[in-house]
Design an enzyme around this catalytic site. Sequence first.
Site, short mmCIF file in Angstrom:
data_model
loop_
_atom_site.label_atom_id
_atom_site.label_comp_id
_atom_site.label_asym_id
_atom_site.label_seq_id
_atom_site.Cartn_x
_atom_site.Cartn_y
_atom_site.Cartn_z
N ARG A 116 -21.01 21.19 -9.49
CA ARG A 116 -22.06 21.29 -10.49
C ARG A 116 -22.80 22.60 -10.30
NH1 ARG A 116 -19.82 18.00 -12.98
NH2 ARG A 116 -20.55 15.94 -13.62
N HIS A 176 -16.02 25.20 -17.28
CA HIS A 176 -16.06 23.78 -16.86
C HIS A 176 -14.76 23.06 -17.29
CE1 HIS A 176 -19.02 20.32 -15.77
NE2 HIS A 176 -17.79 19.95 -15.52
C1 GLV Z 1 -16.81 16.51 -14.81
O1 GLV Z 1 -17.54 17.42 -14.62
C2 GLV Z 1 -16.97 15.21 -14.23
O2 GLV Z 1 -18.02 14.90 -13.67
O3 GLV Z 1 -16.02 14.41 -14.33
#
Ligand code: GLV
Length: 311
Positions: free
Chosen positions: A226, A274
Amino acid sequence: MKPKVLFLLPPGWNALGRETFHSPHYEALFADRDSLDPASIDYFVGFRPPPGFLKTLSKLKLVISLGAGVDGFLSDPEFPKEIPLVRFTDPQLGIEMAQYVTMHALIIHRHQRYFDQAQKEGVWRQLMLPRATDKTRIGILGLGEIGGRIATALAQYGFALSGWSRTRKEIAGVKSFAGDGELGAFLGQCDILACVLPQTPGTAGMLNAGFFAQMAKGAWVINVARGGLLVEEDLITALDRDHLAGAVLDVFRTEPLPEGNPLWAHPKVTVTPHIAGITDPRAALAHVENSVLAFEAGKALDDIVDVSRGY
Ligand code: GLV
């Protein structure tokens, strides 16, 4: 009457038609398409609902996360903590994250960026590469399910592996460091650090100036966890002072990464949007259906989040 399941879809899912979410076991409703009676909703499914939203669903029985990380729920100060929260786990997600980390670890280990540059210049430029027996040291920060899969994938390439977690883990071929007291020793022996920790109040901002200072000079950071774990300004300072050699970042404090953020153009940073592990809608919807069926039948659910721990 069938239970009502309210979906609040992440932007990437909006192209999926209503029929994708149909189930004989529940009625699917959509937070941004249907007019709703908040008091009629039994289950909520989403990734990062707006703060305060879940509190308005007064009959809610269960919250189902579409992501493995649940910080998008628990960062809501009004999240109804008495309602169970189940996270999404999927071996496929772990495999994809392991592919991402392995690919970037190999690019770093084999100096691929040097050859990319040489090709751009049209120059045949060889470089003595590390031998297979020269063990690049890779440390995995967070040795849960995904961290374990990453370690297993990397083990095939002869890297020297270690991992850090709150409590000590036993994984064959992985040197385990545990707790705050061993973090410095762990960081000092990594050539590449791959971060897969969950974001909780205890880990937010953990990758900061003090943390980078404990890392070996010339090391790399890969963050697939994150963005809130990492202080972007402190990373840039460590890179600009040549303490760290580079960073591969898939997650950011603000996503999408804003235009003009210095990470976009930093010569030592690789940015991806991401995508290291993307929830597969089919697997997630099977998980939603199984969770609803199990809950309705009064069965214990796998993957219930320990809200006090944050993961
Ligand atoms: C993606 O970021 C997840 O938390 O699966």
